[in-house]
Design a protein around this motif. Sequence first.
Motif, mmCIF file in Angstrom:
data_model
loop_
_atom_site.group_PDB
_atom_site.id
_atom_site.type_symbol
_atom_site.label_atom_id
_atom_site.label_comp_id
_atom_site.label_asym_id
_atom_site.label_seq_id
_atom_site.Cartn_x
_atom_site.Cartn_y
_atom_site.Cartn_z
ATOM 1 N N LEU A 75 0.824 -1.213 0.000
ATOM 2 C CA LEU A 75 0.000 0.000 0.000
ATOM 3 C C LEU A 75 0.859 1.264 0.000
ATOM 4 N N LEU A 76 1.903 1.278 0.814
ATOM 5 C CA LEU A 76 2.755 2.470 0.888
ATOM 6 C C LEU A 76 3.405 2.750 -0.465
ATOM 7 N N GLN A 77 3.921 1.726 -1.114
ATOM 8 C CA GLN A 77 4.549 1.921 -2.429
ATOM 9 C C GLN A 77 3.529 2.366 -3.455
ATOM 10 N N TRP A 78 2.304 1.823 -3.380
ATOM 11 C CA TRP A 78 1.240 2.242 -4.295
ATOM 12 C C TRP A 78 0.954 3.726 -4.134
ATOM 13 N N CYS A 79 0.942 4.198 -2.883
ATOM 14 C CA CYS A 79 0.720 5.630 -2.630
ATOM 15 C C CYS A 79 1.841 6.465 -3.258
ATOM 16 N N LYS A 80 3.065 6.016 -3.084
ATOM 17 C CA LYS A 80 4.205 6.741 -3.666
ATOM 18 C C LYS A 80 4.099 6.764 -5.185
ATOM 19 N N ASP A 81 3.769 5.631 -5.774
ATOM 20 C CA ASP A 81 3.677 5.533 -7.235
ATOM 21 C C ASP A 81 2.578 6.420 -7.804
ATOM 22 N N ASN A 82 1.543 6.675 -7.012
ATOM 23 C CA ASN A 82 0.397 7.455 -7.483
ATOM 24 C C ASN A 82 0.349 8.867 -6.897
ATOM 25 N N ASN A 83 1.461 9.282 -6.279
ATOM 26 C CA ASN A 83 1.556 10.639 -5.718
ATOM 27 C C ASN A 83 0.444 10.911 -4.704
ATOM 28 N N ILE A 84 0.184 9.905 -3.864
ATOM 29 C CA ILE A 84 -0.837 9.998 -2.826
ATOM 30 C C ILE A 84 -0.142 10.059 -1.471
ATOM 31 N N SER A 85 -0.475 11.029 -0.674
ATOM 32 C CA SER A 85 0.166 11.199 0.628
ATOM 33 C C SER A 85 -0.241 10.076 1.583
ATOM 34 N N PHE A 86 0.714 9.543 2.323
ATOM 35 C CA PHE A 86 0.420 8.515 3.316
ATOM 36 C C PHE A 86 0.720 9.081 4.701
ATOM 37 N N TRP A 87 -0.319 9.230 5.510
ATOM 38 C CA TRP A 87 -0.158 9.739 6.878
ATOM 39 C C TRP A 87 -0.169 8.555 7.844
ATOM 40 N N GLY A 88 0.793 8.529 8.740
ATOM 41 C CA GLY A 88 0.860 7.453 9.714
ATOM 42 C C GLY A 88 0.412 7.908 11.091
ATOM 43 N N TRP A 89 -0.652 7.275 11.600
ATOM 44 C CA TRP A 89 -1.089 7.638 12.959
ATOM 45 C C TRP A 89 -0.517 6.645 13.976
ATOM 46 N N ALA A 90 -0.434 7.100 15.228
ATOM 47 C CA ALA A 90 0.105 6.298 16.337
ATOM 48 C C ALA A 90 1.528 5.834 16.047
ATOM 49 N N VAL A 91 2.361 6.736 15.537
ATOM 50 C CA VAL A 91 3.753 6.364 15.246
ATOM 51 C C VAL A 91 4.533 6.054 16.526
ATOM 52 N N LEU A 92 4.038 6.544 17.673
ATOM 53 C CA LEU A 92 4.662 6.235 18.957
ATOM 54 C C LEU A 92 3.926 5.120 19.686
ATOM 55 N N GLU A 93 3.009 4.466 18.987
ATOM 56 C CA GLU A 93 2.217 3.381 19.588
ATOM 57 C C GLU A 93 1.606 3.820 20.929
ATOM 58 N N GLU A 94 0.911 4.966 20.862
ATOM 59 C CA GLU A 94 0.225 5.526 22.036
ATOM 60 C C GLU A 94 1.170 5.720 23.224
ATOM 61 N N GLY A 95 2.398 6.163 22.918
ATOM 62 C CA GLY A 95 3.340 6.516 23.991
ATOM 63 C C GLY A 95 4.230 5.386 24.456
ATOM 64 N N LEU A 96 4.261 4.259 23.743
ATOM 65 C CA LEU A 96 5.101 3.138 24.162
ATOM 66 C C LEU A 96 6.467 3.144 23.487
ATOM 67 N N LEU A 97 6.601 3.818 22.341
ATOM 68 C CA LEU A 97 7.903 3.914 21.684
ATOM 69 C C LEU A 97 8.609 5.189 22.138
ATOM 70 N N VAL A 98 8.849 5.240 23.439
ATOM 71 C CA VAL A 98 9.513 6.392 24.052
ATOM 72 C C VAL A 98 10.724 5.891 24.828
ATOM 73 N N ASP A 99 11.381 6.796 25.524
ATOM 74 C CA ASP A 99 12.583 6.438 26.277
ATOM 75 C C ASP A 99 12.195 5.641 27.517
ATOM 76 N N PRO A 100 12.595 4.371 27.606
ATOM 77 C CA PRO A 100 12.213 3.551 28.768
ATOM 78 C C PRO A 100 12.895 3.987 30.060
ATOM 79 N N ARG A 101 13.914 4.824 29.933
ATOM 80 C CA ARG A 101 14.647 5.292 31.124
ATOM 81 C C ARG A 101 13.918 6.416 31.846
ATOM 82 N N ILE A 102 12.908 6.975 31.176
ATOM 83 C CA ILE A 102 12.138 8.066 31.777
ATOM 84 C C ILE A 102 10.797 7.517 32.239
#
Length: 312
Positions: free
Chosen positions: A178-205
């Motif tokens: 799907l992502l490549q299809w969007c690129k090939d057709n000049n369609i913007s791909f927006w990614g939501w929850a790139v931080l997985e609702e706050g889980l892809l953060v610094d575990p030391r904090i």
Amino acid sequence: MDILKPEAVIGTNAWGSALYEKAMRGSSVEDDVLKEAMKKAQEKDIPIYDLARDYGLGKAQKMIGDFGTDDIIISAKYTPFTHYKPGCVRKSLMKDLDDFKRDYVDIYWLHLPTDIEEHLNEIIELYKEGKIRYIGVSNFTLAECKKSKAILEAVGIPLYGVQNHFSIICRDWEKNGLLQWCKDNNISFWGWAVLEEGLLVDPRIPKKSTMKFAFKGKVRKLTGLYKVMIKVAERHDIKVPQVAMAFCAAKGVVPMCGCRKPEQVEELAEASRVVLTSGEIKRLEEAADRANVRIMGADIFRPFVLKPKKSK
């Protein structure tokens, strides 16, 4: 900012309700802080906000309308929780416009692929009336995106974008084409929850949130990925969450993050412009694959998609 090539998007899911903010994010912020965040977004040239009627338990849209929408780009949605009924999209959009104190939205998304043709046809009517500038779809499969594109192009309207879940540990839309299809057709791909609702953060904090507590076991499995993210962050002199944002940008995905504070806006803008090396991307992917953790999931909203009505 070029609406056709946004670098990043500010999510507003946690705006407006102190109760919701505390439950999901561990803290709430005052309106003045949100206003300062909007000023920072203007300064950093990412004044684009993604909204929906239920965000902030229904308060986010009214709040941003009160703050002022003259100099910002508004992304709004129609979520079909029921089968199509004539006028349903128009009724919802008019409520949105009332919230925003505007007579149009910049981008309007069909939020789920229920009754695609019927809902898109009504969105097309609103587009032709000037109430919508661009049309996108969200949580759609590749086949559903192709169908939507064909419906729109039949009346001379391009499909602006696809808005689906994407993160270091959720790359399904890249793997299935799907992502490549969007690129090939000049369609913007927006990614939501790139931080997985706050889980892809610094575990030391230390951070308190319902999501982190709920997925405590899965967080432990991410230890190897965290180690790689920390090394990449140190190499680029950025914070660990920014690595997750930069990873998306490196993939051609527009990262969407729920910024509520000026510093968070600044970090999002900075991260979207960080250039990761191919080696760093490979190590992040390998660590993510070894972890084999699924949190939100690419198809998390599929159970809400209604099956087509049987013809009588």
